[in-house]
Design a protein around this motif. Structure first.
Motif, PDB file in Angstrom:
ATOM      1  N   ALA A  37       0.839  -1.204   0.000  1.00 10.03           N
ATOM      2  CA  ALA A  37       0.000   0.000   0.000  1.00 10.03           C
ATOM      3  C   ALA A  37       0.874   1.255   0.000  1.00 10.03           C
ATOM      4  O   ALA A  37       1.812   1.373   0.781  1.00 10.03           O
ATOM      5  N   GLY A  38       0.553   2.189  -0.899  1.00 11.73           N
ATOM      6  CA  GLY A  38       1.269   3.463  -0.959  1.00 11.73           C
ATOM      7  C   GLY A  38       2.545   3.438  -1.762  1.00 11.73           C
ATOM      8  O   GLY A  38       3.201   4.472  -1.929  1.00 11.73           O
ATOM      9  N   ALA A  39       2.938   2.275  -2.264  1.00 10.93           N
ATOM     10  CA  ALA A  39       4.163   2.178  -3.059  1.00 10.93           C
ATOM     11  C   ALA A  39       3.837   2.321  -4.538  1.00 10.93           C
ATOM     12  O   ALA A  39       2.826   1.802  -5.008  1.00 10.93           O
ATOM     13  N   PRO A  40       4.685   3.014  -5.301  1.00 11.31           N
ATOM     14  CA  PRO A  40       4.481   3.048  -6.750  1.00 11.31           C
ATOM     15  C   PRO A  40       4.727   1.654  -7.333  1.00 11.31           C
ATOM     16  O   PRO A  40       5.502   0.868  -6.790  1.00 11.31           O
ATOM     17  N   VAL A  41       4.062   1.345  -8.426  1.00  9.73           N
ATOM     18  CA  VAL A  41       4.159   0.012  -9.024  1.00  9.73           C
ATOM     19  C   VAL A  41       5.108   0.052 -10.216  1.00  9.73           C
ATOM     20  O   VAL A  41       4.985   0.912 -11.093  1.00  9.73           O
ATOM     21  N   VAL A  42       6.056  -0.879 -10.223  1.00 12.23           N
ATOM     22  CA  VAL A  42       6.983  -0.985 -11.342  1.00 12.23           C
ATOM     23  C   VAL A  42       6.259  -1.662 -12.504  1.00 12.23           C
ATOM     24  O   VAL A  42       5.800  -2.799 -12.391  1.00 12.23           O
TER      25      VAL A  42
END
Length: 537
Positions: A37-42
């Motif tokens: 949650a809250g992390a950018p997605v590669v």
């Protein structure tokens, strides 16, 4: 990114390093961050061709910079060839400050623009190449769905050679660095997500703080590392000496040593800021020096007495030199403020221009004195003494006293001392000519210094106790009022001096009289504020 000169660039480096076996394969990083949650997605993963990097690290013979978590290198190859200076994170930050300078010729010395940022650590000592690193680097680029750069994973195979010992070492590591603009919680969550994927592929958090430390053998080297000298024997690095035993928790020694250590770190930071011409740097230098003197004076008899006395004496000299520059800096800023408060047309631009030019000359001289001081043996000796004071066993007679009890007694003494000085300053206001009454001005100056020392002592103790803010603010109000009074009288003297020259040159001196009158009125207002603040003290 910020630039401090046309050729120098800076950035904040936020990265994590991992030890990895030579046979490990970089895992597929597509989709990383999707489950956090809250992390950018590669979304997009790009693979660059391997590049060869060659870096020469510079340090003193006893590895002063390495001990300060600082690295200075000249790197050839790759997209960021040049000189790199990596500084440890500032208080309250997570990323390292990285300063770059163009590569130059192979035989060029360390650029002055980089050396001055670490001169407080080097203290005039020469640096020389201490390690040569040759790295085969393969970069994996991590982007989101819009093409925004998120991070880079560098897969490094490193070969280190020590020119002093002939020791050779090799290892492999992975290094994940966030792209500019990816930081804070977003960056930490992305790094956490990447870490899970890398650790599942056999990586482990690096056992070394830097490539330099690992290459020199001053830290564990992790898996797949060899370390042989010219004769094939393993090499080890022995610490120069054991640190002094830590003082007991909640003792006066623990409190004062911790406070002194924090001020030492600030001195090292402000040294670079002054050399770099940063705004307010001279003010920071003077304030930090005064706080250090106040700490060691109010809590005398706690740390090593001889070292403490050496530091106090050296700090007094630094405070005097930096104080001159700061006073002129303040005076120069007052000119435009006072002129803008005068009735329209009363103060000609020629008058303010003359005063500003005169103060500008004085400021250049005073700042030059400060910079010469920072290159002097006296400054380096002071820094050495502060280092020794922080590291030495606390041998003062009050070292083992409970910090709370000793601080309460010392602060009571400081309050009594300040109140006596303030009463003397109030009595001095009966003088009819404060500007020329040397005794009266001296009494007010003593009251200001006492209030300032009380304030700094209260603020130092507040870090330990969590209390004392109100008393510190009341002491600061006295200090500020008397500081304003002193600055106003100094401004009157400067205006008169410049007005006399202008008059001899045939210039209309009316505007100077207006400025002097406004400053004199400001001095009177400051004394009224002092009287009110004294009642609340």
């Amino acid at each position: 990114m910020s630039t401090a000169s046309p050729r120098r660039t800076e950035q904040t480096e936020i990265e994590r390093k991992y030890d990895v076996h030579e046979s490990a394969r970089v895992p597929d990083l597509a989709g990383v961050g999707g489950g956090t949650a809250g992390a950018p997605v590669v979304d997009v993963v790009g693979h660059d061709d391997p590049v060869e990097l060659a870096a020469t690290y510079w340090d003193t013979v006893d590895h002063t910079l390495l001990g300060a978590r600082t690295t200075l290198r000249r790197r050839e190859g790759g997209g960021d060839a040049g000189w790199h200076l990596k500084l440890p994170p500032s208080a309250g930050t997570s990323g390292r400050r990285e300063v770059h300078w163009p590569l130059g010729e192979p035989d060029e010395p360390v650029p002055d623009a980089l050396r001055r940022l670490v001169e407080a650590r080097l203290r005039g000592r020469p640096v020389h190449p201490v390690l040569r690193l040759e790295t085969t680097r393969t970069v994996t680029r991590l982007l989101d769905g819009s093409g925004r750069r998120l991070a880079e994973l560098a897969d490094d195979v490193v070969r280190a050679s020590n020119p002093d010992t002939g020791v050779l070492r090799t290892w492999r590591e992975w290094e994940v660095e966030l792209a500019p603009g990816v930081d804070g919680d977003e960056g930490e969550r992305l790094l956490d997500a990447v870490a899970e994927r890398l650790e599942s592929a056999g990586a482990s958090v690096s056992s070394s703080k830097s490539k330099l430390a690992r290459g020199l053998g001053s830290e564990p080297a992790g898996p797949s590392v060899t370390g042989e000298g010219a004769g094939g024997a393993a090499s080890t690095v022995v610490p120069a000496g054991a640190p002094a035993p830590a003082p007991k928790k909640k003792s006066a020694a623990a409190f004062v040593a911790s406070a002194a250590s924090g001020l030492r770190d600030e001195l090292l930071a402000v040294d670079a800021a002054v050399r770099d011409g940063r705004p307010e740097a001279v003010h920071r230098l003077r304030t930090t020096i005064r706080r250090l003197r106040a700490l060691l004076t109010v809590w005398d008899g706690v740390l090593d007495p001889a070292l403490a006395a050496t530091v106090v004496a050296g700090a007094r000299h630094v405070g005097q030199v930096s104080g001159v520059a700061r006073d002129v800096e303040v005076a120069r800023g007052r000119v435009a403020t006072r002129a803008s408060s005068a009735p329209a047309g009363f103060v000609a631009a020629q008058a303010t221009g003359r005063i500003d030019a005169r103060l500008g000359e004085r400021l250049d001289e005073a700042v030059g004195d400060v910079r010469r001081l920072l290159d002097s043996g006296a400054w380096f000796d002071l820094l050495d003494a502060v280092d020794a004071l922080v590291a030495a066993p606390a041998t003062g007679t009050h070292a083992a006293d409970p910090a709370a009890e000793l601080s309460a007694a010392r602060l009571r003494g400081e309050r009594k001392r300040t109140k006596r000085a303030v009463r003397a300053g109030l009595a001095a206001q009966d003088a009819t000519d404060l500007e020329n009454g040397a005794a009266a001005v001296s009494a007010l100056h003593d009251a200001r210094k006492a209030a300032r020392r009380l304030r700094y002592a209260l603020e130092a103790d507040r870090l330990r106790s969590g209390s004392g803010r109100g008393r510190a603010r009341r002491a600061e109000a006295v200090q500020d009022a008397l500081g304003e009074h002193r600055d106003a009288l100094a401004a009157v003297r400067t205006v008169r001096e410049v007005a006399s020259f202008a008059h001899r040159s045939g210039e209309d001196a009316f505007g100077y009289g207006v400025l002097a009158t406004l400053e004199a009125r400001g001095a009177e207002d400051a004394l009224r504020r002092f009287r009110r603040a004294a009642r609340r003290l």
